[in-house]
Design a protein around this motif. Sequence first.
Motif, PDB file in Angstrom:
ATOM      1  N   ALA A  66       0.829  -1.207   0.000  1.00 17.47           N
ATOM      2  CA  ALA A  66       0.000   0.000   0.000  1.00 17.47           C
ATOM      3  C   ALA A  66       0.863   1.257   0.000  1.00 17.47           C
ATOM      4  CB  ALA A  66      -0.947  -0.005   1.194  1.00 17.47           C
ATOM      5  N   SER A  67       1.919   1.255   0.798  1.00 22.26           N
ATOM      6  CA  SER A  67       2.779   2.442   0.822  1.00 22.26           C
ATOM      7  C   SER A  67       3.540   2.590  -0.489  1.00 22.26           C
ATOM      8  CB  SER A  67       3.731   2.413   2.023  1.00 22.26           C
ATOM      9  OG  SER A  67       4.630   1.337   1.944  1.00 22.26           O
ATOM     10  N   GLY A  68       3.911   1.482  -1.114  1.00 15.10           N
ATOM     11  CA  GLY A  68       4.559   1.550  -2.418  1.00 15.10           C
ATOM     12  C   GLY A  68       3.645   2.133  -3.480  1.00 15.10           C
ATOM     13  N   VAL A  69       2.403   1.678  -3.489  1.00 17.17           N
ATOM     14  CA  VAL A  69       1.430   2.208  -4.446  1.00 17.17           C
ATOM     15  C   VAL A  69       1.188   3.693  -4.161  1.00 17.17           C
ATOM     16  CG1 VAL A  69      -0.993   2.075  -5.176  1.00 17.17           C
ATOM     17  CG2 VAL A  69       0.362  -0.021  -4.943  1.00 17.17           C
ATOM     18  N   ALA A  70       1.095   4.059  -2.879  1.00 24.05           N
ATOM     19  CA  ALA A  70       0.879   5.467  -2.521  1.00 24.05           C
ATOM     20  C   ALA A  70       2.052   6.330  -2.973  1.00 24.05           C
ATOM     21  CB  ALA A  70       0.675   5.590  -1.013  1.00 24.05           C
ATOM     22  N   GLU A  71       3.257   5.834  -2.813  1.00 25.56           N
ATOM     23  CA  GLU A  71       4.427   6.599  -3.262  1.00 25.56           C
ATOM     24  C   GLU A  71       4.424   6.781  -4.777  1.00 25.56           C
ATOM     25  OE1 GLU A  71       7.813   5.765   0.114  1.00 25.56           O
ATOM     26  OE2 GLU A  71       7.484   4.223  -1.403  1.00 25.56           O
ATOM     27  N   ILE A  72       4.118   5.731  -5.501  1.00 26.82           N
ATOM     28  CA  ILE A  72       4.059   5.842  -6.963  1.00 26.82           C
ATOM     29  C   ILE A  72       2.957   6.812  -7.378  1.00 26.82           C
ATOM     30  CG2 ILE A  72       3.546   4.588  -9.097  1.00 26.82           C
ATOM     31  CD1 ILE A  72       4.985   2.137  -7.745  1.00 26.82           C
ATOM     32  N   ALA A  73       1.781   6.698  -6.758  1.00 32.77           N
ATOM     33  CA  ALA A  73       0.678   7.599  -7.090  1.00 32.77           C
ATOM     34  C   ALA A  73       1.042   9.051  -6.788  1.00 32.77           C
ATOM     35  CB  ALA A  73      -0.575   7.191  -6.314  1.00 32.77           C
ATOM     36  N   CYS A  74       1.690   9.290  -5.658  1.00 29.42           N
ATOM     37  CA  CYS A  74       2.115  10.653  -5.323  1.00 29.42           C
ATOM     38  C   CYS A  74       3.148  11.147  -6.332  1.00 29.42           C
ATOM     39  CB  CYS A  74       2.692  10.702  -3.908  1.00 29.42           C
ATOM     40  SG  CYS A  74       1.453  10.661  -2.600  1.00 29.42           S
ATOM     41  N   GLY A  75       4.082  10.279  -6.708  1.00 27.89           N
ATOM     42  CA  GLY A  75       5.100  10.667  -7.682  1.00 27.89           C
ATOM     43  C   GLY A  75       4.500  11.048  -9.018  1.00 27.89           C
ATOM     44  N   VAL A  76       3.541  10.268  -9.469  1.00 27.81           N
ATOM     45  CA  VAL A  76       2.870  10.578 -10.737  1.00 27.81           C
ATOM     46  C   VAL A  76       2.091  11.880 -10.603  1.00 27.81           C
ATOM     47  CG1 VAL A  76       1.082   9.809 -12.355  1.00 27.81           C
ATOM     48  CG2 VAL A  76       2.812   8.189 -11.538  1.00 27.81           C
ATOM     49  N   ALA A  77       1.396  12.059  -9.486  1.00 28.69           N
ATOM     50  CA  ALA A  77       0.625  13.288  -9.277  1.00 28.69           C
ATOM     51  C   ALA A  77       1.538  14.518  -9.231  1.00 28.69           C
ATOM     52  CB  ALA A  77      -0.195  13.186  -7.990  1.00 28.69           C
ATOM     53  N   VAL A  78       2.707  14.381  -8.617  1.00 24.96           N
ATOM     54  CA  VAL A  78       3.670  15.492  -8.578  1.00 24.96           C
ATOM     55  C   VAL A  78       4.192  15.797  -9.977  1.00 24.96           C
ATOM     56  CG1 VAL A  78       6.017  16.104  -7.804  1.00 24.96           C
ATOM     57  CG2 VAL A  78       4.354  15.234  -6.160  1.00 24.96           C
ATOM     58  N   ALA A  79       4.374  14.795 -10.786  1.00 23.97           N
ATOM     59  CA  ALA A  79       4.931  14.975 -12.133  1.00 23.97           C
ATOM     60  C   ALA A  79       3.968  15.674 -13.090  1.00 23.97           C
ATOM     61  CB  ALA A  79       5.342  13.621 -12.712  1.00 23.97           C
ATOM     62  N   VAL A  80       2.682  15.551 -12.845  1.00 27.11           N
ATOM     63  CA  VAL A  80       1.669  16.116 -13.743  1.00 27.11           C
ATOM     64  C   VAL A  80       1.291  17.514 -13.244  1.00 27.11           C
ATOM     65  CG1 VAL A  80      -0.669  15.829 -14.648  1.00 27.11           C
ATOM     66  CG2 VAL A  80       0.802  13.828 -14.319  1.00 27.11           C
ATOM     67  N   PRO A  81       1.507  18.540 -14.065  1.00 27.93           N
ATOM     68  CA  PRO A  81       1.233  19.911 -13.611  1.00 27.93           C
ATOM     69  C   PRO A  81      -0.167  20.120 -13.021  1.00 27.93           C
ATOM     70  CG  PRO A  81       2.428  19.974 -15.670  1.00 27.93           C
ATOM     71  CD  PRO A  81       2.087  18.527 -15.420  1.00 27.93           C
ATOM     72  N   ARG A  82      -1.173  19.515 -13.626  1.00 22.26           N
ATOM     73  CA  ARG A  82      -2.551  19.711 -13.177  1.00 22.26           C
ATOM     74  C   ARG A  82      -2.801  19.151 -11.773  1.00 22.26           C
ATOM     75  NH1 ARG A  82      -6.965  17.305 -16.896  1.00 22.26           N
ATOM     76  NH2 ARG A  82      -8.223  16.631 -15.181  1.00 22.26           N
ATOM     77  N   THR A  83      -2.065  18.105 -11.385  1.00 19.15           N
ATOM     78  CA  THR A  83      -2.269  17.475 -10.074  1.00 19.15           C
ATOM     79  C   THR A  83      -1.096  17.713  -9.128  1.00 19.15           C
ATOM     80  OG1 THR A  83      -1.349  15.399 -10.934  1.00 19.15           O
ATOM     81  CG2 THR A  83      -3.761  15.663 -11.015  1.00 19.15           C
ATOM     82  N   ARG A  84      -0.153  18.541  -9.555  1.00 18.04           N
ATOM     83  CA  ARG A  84       1.080  18.728  -8.793  1.00 18.04           C
ATOM     84  C   ARG A  84       0.840  19.199  -7.363  1.00 18.04           C
ATOM     85  NH1 ARG A  84       4.854  21.284 -12.357  1.00 18.04           N
ATOM     86  NH2 ARG A  84       4.986  19.111 -13.005  1.00 18.04           N
ATOM     87  N   ARG A  85       0.004  20.219  -7.196  1.00 15.30           N
ATOM     88  CA  ARG A  85      -0.196  20.772  -5.857  1.00 15.30           C
ATOM     89  C   ARG A  85      -0.784  19.711  -4.920  1.00 15.30           C
ATOM     90  NH1 ARG A  85      -3.317  23.469  -2.247  1.00 15.30           N
ATOM     91  NH2 ARG A  85      -2.393  25.300  -1.288  1.00 15.30           N
ATOM     92  N   ALA A  86      -1.842  19.053  -5.357  1.00 15.20           N
ATOM     93  CA  ALA A  86      -2.469  18.015  -4.530  1.00 15.20           C
ATOM     94  C   ALA A  86      -1.498  16.858  -4.285  1.00 15.20           C
ATOM     95  CB  ALA A  86      -3.747  17.507  -5.188  1.00 15.20           C
ATOM     96  N   GLY A  87      -0.762  16.476  -5.319  1.00 14.27           N
ATOM     97  CA  GLY A  87       0.205  15.389  -5.177  1.00 14.27           C
ATOM     98  C   GLY A  87       1.310  15.726  -4.202  1.00 14.27           C
ATOM     99  N   ALA A  88       1.779  16.967  -4.252  1.00 14.32           N
ATOM    100  CA  ALA A  88       2.852  17.379  -3.340  1.00 14.32           C
ATOM    101  C   ALA A  88       2.336  17.457  -1.908  1.00 14.32           C
ATOM    102  CB  ALA A  88       3.443  18.712  -3.786  1.00 14.32           C
ATOM    103  N   LEU A  89       1.107  17.925  -1.713  1.00 17.27           N
ATOM    104  CA  LEU A  89       0.522  17.946  -0.359  1.00 17.27           C
ATOM    105  C   LEU A  89       0.323  16.524   0.170  1.00 17.27           C
ATOM    106  CD1 LEU A  89      -2.031  20.872  -0.749  1.00 17.27           C
ATOM    107  CD2 LEU A  89       0.126  20.880   0.555  1.00 17.27           C
ATOM    108  N   ALA A  90      -0.138  15.630  -0.703  1.00 22.05           N
ATOM    109  CA  ALA A  90      -0.280  14.225  -0.304  1.00 22.05           C
ATOM    110  C   ALA A  90       1.080  13.631   0.026  1.00 22.05           C
ATOM    111  CB  ALA A  90      -0.969  13.431  -1.416  1.00 22.05           C
ATOM    112  N   THR A  91       2.099  14.034  -0.718  1.00 17.01           N
ATOM    113  CA  THR A  91       3.457  13.550  -0.464  1.00 17.01           C
ATOM    114  C   THR A  91       3.954  14.001   0.898  1.00 17.01           C
ATOM    115  OG1 THR A  91       3.984  13.470  -2.813  1.00 17.01           O
ATOM    116  CG2 THR A  91       5.839  13.646  -1.293  1.00 17.01           C
ATOM    117  N   ALA A  92       3.714  15.264   1.254  1.00 18.36           N
ATOM    118  CA  ALA A  92       4.115  15.764   2.568  1.00 18.36           C
ATOM    119  C   ALA A  92       3.443  14.940   3.667  1.00 18.36           C
ATOM    120  CB  ALA A  92       3.775  17.244   2.705  1.00 18.36           C
ATOM    121  N   ALA A  93       2.155  14.650   3.486  1.00 17.22           N
ATOM    122  CA  ALA A  93       1.436  13.830   4.465  1.00 17.22           C
ATOM    123  C   ALA A  93       1.997  12.410   4.508  1.00 17.22           C
ATOM    124  CB  ALA A  93      -0.054  13.806   4.129  1.00 17.22           C
ATOM    125  N   LEU A  94       2.320  11.868   3.353  1.00 19.34           N
ATOM    126  CA  LEU A  94       2.898  10.525   3.299  1.00 19.34           C
ATOM    127  C   LEU A  94       4.241  10.483   4.019  1.00 19.34           C
ATOM    128  CD1 LEU A  94       2.768   7.608   2.129  1.00 19.34           C
ATOM    129  CD2 LEU A  94       3.954   8.501   0.127  1.00 19.34           C
TER     130      LEU A  94
END
Length: 123
Positions: free
Chosen positions: A47-75
């Motif tokens: 689960a943590s591996g999938v969450a890390e990959i999902a956060c990484g993809v979200a950070v990489a995509v400009p449209r989801t970057r902010r949410a992905g980076a906030l999720a990453t901080a929480a992770l």
Amino acid sequence: MSDSSAAVRGLAGLLVSAGTMHLLAPRPFDAIVPRSLPGPARAWTYASGVAEIACGVAVAVPRTRRAGALATAALFAGVFPANVKMARDWRDKPLPLRAAAYGRLPLQAPLVAWALRVARRAR
């Protein structure tokens, strides 16, 4: 990282790499899952591996970057108990291993700050 694009690429790459390692070589990660979590350690590792990959993809995509980076901080904050468990479990290991385990503890703060900086700079 001063260049925001380098910060984004670095953070996304770190997350996808770490997540991939959780899925391909889960045993070392299983060992640091806190025992207080319900269910098998392997499920938390995956689960943590999938969450890390999902956060990484979200950070990489400009449209989801902010949410992905906030999720990453929480992770990053959320996995801190695993790092504490590792440091505690490794307190009797040889010095280089102990140093690596203890070194992970203060590393969480700059990782959280990095993710928050990427979130602040996202459009």
